[in-house]
Design a protein around this motif. Structure first.
Motif, short mmCIF file in Angstrom:
data_model
loop_
_atom_site.label_atom_id
_atom_site.label_comp_id
_atom_site.label_asym_id
_atom_site.label_seq_id
_atom_site.Cartn_x
_atom_site.Cartn_y
_atom_site.Cartn_z
N GLN A 1 0.95 -1.04 -0.01
CA GLN A 1 -0.05 0.00 -0.05
C GLN A 1 0.94 1.23 -0.07
O GLN A 1 1.25 1.83 1.14
N PRO A 2 1.33 1.69 -1.14
CA PRO A 2 2.42 2.67 -1.21
C PRO A 2 2.10 4.14 -0.71
O PRO A 2 2.85 5.11 -0.77
N PHE A 3 0.83 4.25 -0.68
CA PHE A 3 0.48 5.80 -0.34
C PHE A 3 -0.11 5.92 1.32
O PHE A 3 -0.79 5.05 1.65
N ASP A 4 0.48 6.74 1.81
CA ASP A 4 0.26 7.05 3.14
C ASP A 4 -1.12 7.42 3.62
O ASP A 4 -1.88 7.12 4.42
N ARG A 5 -1.75 8.25 2.56
CA ARG A 5 -2.89 9.08 3.10
C ARG A 5 -3.86 8.89 1.59
O ARG A 5 -3.30 8.89 0.50
N ASN A 6 -4.94 9.10 1.83
CA ASN A 6 -6.01 9.26 0.46
C ASN A 6 -5.59 10.42 -0.39
O ASN A 6 -5.44 10.33 -1.56
N VAL A 7 -5.17 11.46 0.22
CA VAL A 7 -4.56 12.53 -0.59
C VAL A 7 -3.55 12.49 -1.30
O VAL A 7 -3.47 13.02 -2.32
N ASP A 8 -2.66 11.41 -1.03
CA ASP A 8 -1.51 11.34 -1.65
C ASP A 8 -1.76 10.35 -2.72
O ASP A 8 -1.31 10.59 -3.85
N PHE A 9 -2.70 9.51 -2.57
CA PHE A 9 -3.16 8.79 -3.91
C PHE A 9 -3.83 9.49 -4.76
O PHE A 9 -3.28 9.44 -6.10
N TRP A 10 -4.52 10.54 -4.30
CA TRP A 10 -5.32 11.40 -5.36
C TRP A 10 -4.25 12.21 -6.14
O TRP A 10 -4.30 12.55 -7.16
N PHE A 11 -3.25 12.88 -5.31
CA PHE A 11 -2.32 13.78 -5.85
C PHE A 11 -1.36 13.01 -7.06
O PHE A 11 -0.92 13.47 -8.07
N ALA A 12 -1.06 11.60 -6.88
CA ALA A 12 -0.28 10.77 -7.73
C ALA A 12 -1.10 10.71 -9.01
O ALA A 12 -0.51 10.79 -10.25
N ALA A 13 -2.32 10.58 -8.81
CA ALA A 13 -3.26 10.31 -10.07
C ALA A 13 -3.11 11.68 -10.57
O ALA A 13 -3.03 11.68 -12.06
N ILE A 14 -3.06 12.91 -10.01
CA ILE A 14 -2.94 14.10 -10.78
C ILE A 14 -1.87 14.15 -11.56
O ILE A 14 -1.80 14.71 -12.57
N CYS A 15 -0.59 14.00 -10.87
CA CYS A 15 0.62 13.94 -11.59
C CYS A 15 0.78 13.09 -12.67
O CYS A 15 1.13 13.71 -13.76
N ILE A 16 0.31 11.75 -12.84
CA ILE A 16 0.10 11.16 -13.85
C ILE A 16 -0.33 11.52 -14.95
O ILE A 16 0.06 11.77 -16.27
N ALA A 17 -1.60 12.33 -14.66
CA ALA A 17 -2.51 12.97 -15.78
C ALA A 17 -1.75 14.17 -16.38
O ALA A 17 -1.96 14.06 -17.63
N ALA A 18 -1.15 14.87 -15.25
CA ALA A 18 -0.57 15.88 -15.99
C ALA A 18 0.71 15.73 -16.81
O ALA A 18 0.83 16.23 -17.91
#
Length: 148
Positions: A38-55
């Motif tokens: 489970q590589p993400f510490d918090r929900n917001v980290d998982f969400w932010f990773a998705a943003i970064c990949i999309a960008a």
């Protein structure tokens, strides 16, 4: 620390992604609740990773249709303290209008839109790992993406 204009906003994702938060965000319970699984510490980290990949992939933001899930409160975006700045710059780039900084709700809609289109890409990475752990495969994929 910089001000967090997103503190009064919500991190909202399509309800279809809710189960993935449980799979890839650490809950600190059970023998599989480790960063390598489970590589993400918090929900917001998982969400932010998705943003970064999309960008990174040049995807256009699109808000979820249908039922949504409040994954986190905007106050969580303030940690680490550079994250609000990154999302503000993303909103400026997307709108080509610096005055968007005065509209936190619009900036959050843009961020949520990027996350929405980035989640399928991120989940494809995490679920196509073969024998690697989620963390190893994600790390290798991110390093390869940065090199592009």
């Amino acid at each position: 620390m910089a001000e967090n204009p997103f503190a009064g906003q919500d991190v909202v994702v399509a309800d279809d992604f809710r189960k993935h938060f449980d799979s890839f965000v650490q809950r600190r319970e059970g023998k599989t609740a480790r960063p390598e699984h489970q590589p993400f510490d918090r929900n917001v980290d998982f969400w932010f990773a998705a943003i970064c990949i999309a960008a990174k992939k040049g995807l256009k933001p699109a808000l979820p249709s249908g039922k949504t899930y409040k994954a986190a409160e905007g106050v969580a975006i303030g940690s680490p303290d550079w994250r609000p700045t990154a999302l503000t710059l993303l909103a400026i780039a997307e709108t080509e209008d610096a005055s968007v900084v005065d509209r936190p709700g619009e900036m959050m809609r843009i961020a949520n839109g990027y996350a929405n289109v980035g989640f399928p890409e991120l989940l494809d990475i995490l679920e196509s790992r073969g024998g690697d752990t989620a963390l190893d495969h994600l790390s290798e994929t991110v390093v390869a993406m940065i090199g592009q």
